[in-house]
Design an enzyme around this catalytic site. Structure first.
Site, PDB file in Angstrom:
ATOM      1  CD  GLU A 151       0.480   5.952   9.198  1.00  0.00           C
ATOM      2  OE1 GLU A 151       0.999   5.063   8.673  1.00  0.00           O
ATOM      3  OE2 GLU A 151       0.289   6.229  10.364  1.00  0.00           O
ATOM      4  CB  CYS A 163       2.969   7.529  -9.687  1.00  0.00           C
ATOM      5  SG  CYS A 163       3.346   9.098 -10.536  1.00  0.00           S
ATOM      6  NE  ARG A 168      -0.169  -0.009   5.038  1.00  0.00           N
ATOM      7  CZ  ARG A 168      -0.486   0.349   6.218  1.00  0.00           C
ATOM      8  NH1 ARG A 168      -1.613   0.309   6.297  1.00  0.00           N
ATOM      9  NH2 ARG A 168       0.243   0.310   7.329  1.00  0.00           N
ATOM     10  CB  CYS A 214       7.916  11.827 -10.449  1.00  0.00           C
ATOM     11  SG  CYS A 214       6.307  11.074  -9.716  1.00  0.00           S
ATOM     12  CD  GLU A 241      -3.826   4.691  11.872  1.00  0.00           C
ATOM     13  OE1 GLU A 241      -3.087   3.849  12.269  1.00  0.00           O
ATOM     14  OE2 GLU A 241      -4.405   5.060  10.928  1.00  0.00           O
ATOM     15  CE  LYS A 286      -2.015 -14.601  10.650  1.00  0.00           C
ATOM     16  NZ  LYS A 286      -1.016 -13.949   9.803  1.00  0.00           N
ATOM     17  CG  PHE A 287      -0.893 -12.077  15.301  1.00  0.00           C
ATOM     18  CD1 PHE A 287      -2.072 -12.793  15.858  1.00  0.00           C
ATOM     19  CD2 PHE A 287      -0.203 -12.790  14.281  1.00  0.00           C
ATOM     20  CE1 PHE A 287      -2.381 -14.233  15.605  1.00  0.00           C
ATOM     21  CE2 PHE A 287      -0.567 -14.049  13.882  1.00  0.00           C
ATOM     22  CZ  PHE A 287      -1.251 -14.618  14.560  1.00  0.00           C
ATOM     23  CG  HIS A 288      -1.569  -3.694  14.878  1.00  0.00           C
ATOM     24  ND1 HIS A 288      -2.427  -2.850  15.827  1.00  0.00           N
ATOM     25  CD2 HIS A 288      -0.534  -2.947  14.538  1.00  0.00           C
ATOM     26  CE1 HIS A 288      -1.812  -1.576  16.098  1.00  0.00           C
ATOM     27  NE2 HIS A 288      -0.649  -1.579  15.356  1.00  0.00           N
TER      28      HIS A 288
HETATM   29  C1  GLA Z   1      -0.442   3.016  10.571  1.00  0.00           C
HETATM   30  C2  GLA Z   1      -1.568   2.773   9.560  1.00  0.00           C
HETATM   31  C3  GLA Z   1      -2.683   1.823   9.979  1.00  0.00           C
HETATM   32  C4  GLA Z   1      -1.817   0.501  10.530  1.00  0.00           C
HETATM   33  C5  GLA Z   1      -1.184   0.667  11.747  1.00  0.00           C
HETATM   34  C6  GLA Z   1      -0.433  -0.156  12.448  1.00  0.00           C
HETATM   35  O1  GLA Z   1      -0.690   3.878  11.582  1.00  0.00           O
HETATM   36  O2  GLA Z   1      -2.354   3.909   9.147  1.00  0.00           O
HETATM   37  O3  GLA Z   1      -3.230   1.335   8.833  1.00  0.00           O
HETATM   38  O4  GLA Z   1      -1.228   0.091   9.483  1.00  0.00           O
HETATM   39  O5  GLA Z   1      -0.176   1.580  11.383  1.00  0.00           O
HETATM   40  O6  GLA Z   1       0.494   0.056  13.523  1.00  0.00           O
HETATM   41 ZN    ZN Z   2       5.895   9.022 -10.536  1.00  0.00          ZN
END
Ligand code: GLA
Ligand code: ZN
Length: 692
Positions: A157, A122, A118, A167, A313, A362-364
């Site tokens: 983010e 560009c 993710r 670019c 978050e 999955k373990f976060h």
């Molecule tokens: C970032 C992302 C979330 C997730 C958390 C995990 O802050 O925005 O999607 O991946 O990290 O800590």
């Molecule tokens: Zn680019």
């Protein structure tokens, strides 16, 4: 009474909630209904929805499915739950990468990514921009007036850079606009060095591991371009949203002292700043260093717009991306969450509501565990915090009365780390910021974290650790600030280069030389075992005493009018000034010529300087190590947050009888006991601050 409006008039209370991904659970009947029940039980009132939902919203090009989101938002509205609606551009559907490879990011090595992961598109690609415009328009048309939606969460983010041909072209255009002529660019980048002179705009390339990395001016401009391009992408995302739902506030979630983007450039665009805080608590018994780091970040994000921000978050328990993932010890969830509030957050939100069943997170930590019910320690901690927040509505919108600011410029940070000079490993810029910040944190003195372009006039004391890159205008501004009565503190390795990373000629610290009243003739780095010493002069006007160890960086300075407060104790430096103060107009400017290793020195130094500068501590009493006091105020009442990160029990003496506990309303005793990870919120009649 001075307060800003709550983020949404629909929810004039603390926002408490999480990132929510119901689209991962569409084929699991009953999960959504159960989530609604659990959200209410957890005292949650807001969810960030749709952050990575593009493929659930547009499964094939132009084929939109909104029914699941209609159902989620309608059900929220029926249940008094609100939503930050996200634009989905943080991750793109596989079909898009397959059909339009130009949306995929190209690395500095000029290799284009395959689809995956993710945050890797560009930002220049016209196709990506068009696809984003289309989906954002659909979302804004459909949900811009939805009763559950209280704001927009743009993408996720933002970060990273793309080196594709599109670019490169955009970079060249950006440079043309900035410099006007190749001649001006060649001067600014000092390209006669190693025969790098450009004779055609088309020759210019972004930095590359197999190409140019040594032209510091070019590196700096590339980073500035990346910020501008990302801000422009964010603005592009916001265009349909602003048009179709002008009354909804817009934010994008930021990361702690993220190096890749100059966040100050986003501040005007956004209505509210939000960020994602993930302290990895319990690496040490005493968490105070980490706590100071996160406090500094909270202060930075509040300072970006000079008003409350959102904690978008945080983890309710552990994260899963560091080497070792520790659980929050009992009490830490409340302390860590209220720390954000103490520094100006009007929300406590988590990643994530429900743990995914598969894939990399999955373990976060999440509010709802794989066990799927409320009978967990984490859920109960969250619910209990939700209750606490419900009782804190008076704190919403209140301000932080900081009379002191630390200067942190992104371009200075980039330049000082890129410089090949006194310490190519361990220049320690962020560490240095933290060392200075932490002294104030231990003293209980609130800080703003500002940039050189911000207004200085509201502060009594400004500290600029390692301000290596200083523009002429900044130098003049600091001079005026001091002449008008302000107190300024600078360190070694300051005033070295201008905005193009060209050294100031005629003697360092360049544009700060007159203000500081010193000439820094030479600077050196010390080896790990090298030491020197700072020796306070007897009866110095600051009242400092003692000897303190120096490591890593030393500078040989000559006073040009400044008074010496301390001298070096060792080597051929012995007897030369290491701490000086210069009077200029009505103010004072301090210069520290070496890196002092003892944290206690900074507390002593700033304790004295703050007192002389008339800066007030939030509490007129001694705070035990690892315990801090922060304040929010509405001008009628002050809300005092006492927070214990020391890992031990602690006791704080209050400075008057005028304190009541905000949660119980009971009058407070003179001595407040704080358990391990204890936090108390007390209320008193507001005191007067100059900066309100
Ligand atoms: C970032 C992302 C979330 C997730 C958390 C995990 O802050 O925005 O999607 O991946 O990290 O800590
Ligand atoms: Zn680019």
């Amino acid at each position: 009474m001075k307060k800003v409006q709550p983020i949404s008039p629909k929810v004039p209370v603390f926002l408490h909630g999480a990132d929510y991904n119901p689209d991962q659970w569409l084929s699991y009947p009953g999960v959504f209904e159960e989530d609604i029940r659990l959200m209410k039980l957890a005292h949650c009132n807001v969810m960030s929805v749709g952050i990575f939902s593009w493929s659930s919203l547009e499964r094939a090009e132009g084929e939109y499915q909104f029914e699941w989101l209609d159902h989620v938002l309608d059900t929220f509205a029926e249940n008094g739950i609100f939503a930050f609606l996200a634009t989905p551009s943080g991750a793109r559907p596989t079909w898009m990468s397959a059909a339009y490879p130009e949306v995929l990011r190209t690395g500095a090595n000029r290799v284009r990514n395959l689809h995956g992961f993710r945050h890797n598109h560009c930002y220049t690609s016209p196709v990506y921009r068009e696809k984003t415009r289309l989906i954002n328009t659909k979302l804004a048309e459909r949900y811009g007036k939805h009763p559950a939606v209280i704001g927009w969460h743009i993408s996720n983010e933002f970060g990273g850079d793309c080196h594709c041909e599109l670019c490169q072209e955009a970079f060249r255009e950006w440079l043309k606009k900035k410099y006007g002529s190749l001649d001006a660019l060649n001067q600014a980048w000092w390209t006669a060095f190693w025969s790098h002179t450009y004779t055609d705009w088309g020759q210019i390339e972004s930095p590359a591991p197999h190409g140019e990395t040594q032209a510091h001016g070019a590196n700096l401009d590339w980073k500035r371009f990346v910020t501008d391009q990302t801000v422009d992408f964010c603005r592009h995302e916001m265009t349909p949203i602003r048009e179709l739902s002008p009354e909804l506030p817009v934010t994008t979630n930021m990361m702690d002292l993220f190096e890749g983007l100059d966040y100050r450039k986003f501040a005007d665009l956004l209505d509210v700043i939000s960020w994602d805080a993930y302290p990895t608590w319990h690496e040490n018994l005493d968490d105070s260093k980490l706590a100071a780091w996160f406090s500094m970040n909270h202060d930075l994000f509040r300072s970006l717009k000079g008003k409350p921000f959102l904690l978008m978050e945080s983890t309710p328990s552990l994260t899963n991306w560091q080497a070792v993932s520790k659980l929050k010890r009992p009490g830490m969830h409340r302390l860590s969450s209220l720390q954000a509030v103490a520094h100006g957050s009007d929300s406590v939100q988590y990643f994530q509501w429900r743990k995914s069943r598969g894939s990399s997170e999955k373990f976060h930590g999440a509010v709802v565990d794989h066990a799927g019910h409320e009978h967990t320690r984490v859920f109960q901690d969250v619910a209990s915090l939700g209750k606490t927040l419900e009782g804190l509505s008076d704190v919403i919108g209140t301000f932080t009365p900081a009379e002191t600011a630390i200067v942190m410029d992104w371009d200075n940070r980039w330049a000082v780390k890129d410089a090949q000079g006194v310490r190519n490993r361990g220049i320690g810029y962020e560490e240095t910021l933290l060392t200075h910040y932490r002294a104030f944190w231990e003293l209980g003195i609130p800080l703003d974290i500002i940039g050189s372009e911000d207004d200085f006039s509201a502060y009594k004391l400004i500290v600029a650790p390692m301000l290596y890159l200083v523009r002429e205008e900044t130098g003049q501004k600091i001079e005026r600030f001091v002449e008008a009565g302000g107190t300024f503190v600078a360190t070694y390795w300051s005033g070295i280069v201008n905005e193009n990373d060209l050294c100031h000629l005629g003697g360092f610290p360049g544009p700060l030389r007159r203000t500081l009243g010193v000439w820094s003739e030479e600077t050196e780095g010390l080896h790990p075992d090298d030491r020197n010493e700072l020796v306070c002069l007897e009866a110095n006007q600051l009242g400092l005493s003692g000897r303190f160890e120096i490591r890593e960086i030393c500078e040989i300075t000559h006073s040009e009018g400044a008074e010496t407060l301390a001298v070096y104790g060792d080597d051929f430096y012995a007897g030369r000034p290491v701490l000086t103060v210069n009077r200029l107009g009505y103010g004072q400017a301090y210069h520290l010529a070496a890196r002092v290793a003892d944290a206690s020195f900074y507390e002593l130094l700033y304790g004295h300087i703050a007192q002389k500068a008339g800066v007030s501590k939030v509490l007129n009493s001694h705070l035990p190590a690892g315990v801090t006091a922060q304040i929010r105020s509405d001008g009628e009442h002050d809300y005092l947050f006492l927070m214990n990160f020391s890992g031990k029990e602690a006791e704080v003496e209050l400075d008057s009888a005028d304190y009541a506990d905000v949660e119980t309303g009971a009058a407070e005793e003179r001595f407040v006991r704080l358990g391990v990870y204890g936090v108390r919120i007390l209320k008193r009649r507001a005191r007067r601050y100059t900066h309100q």
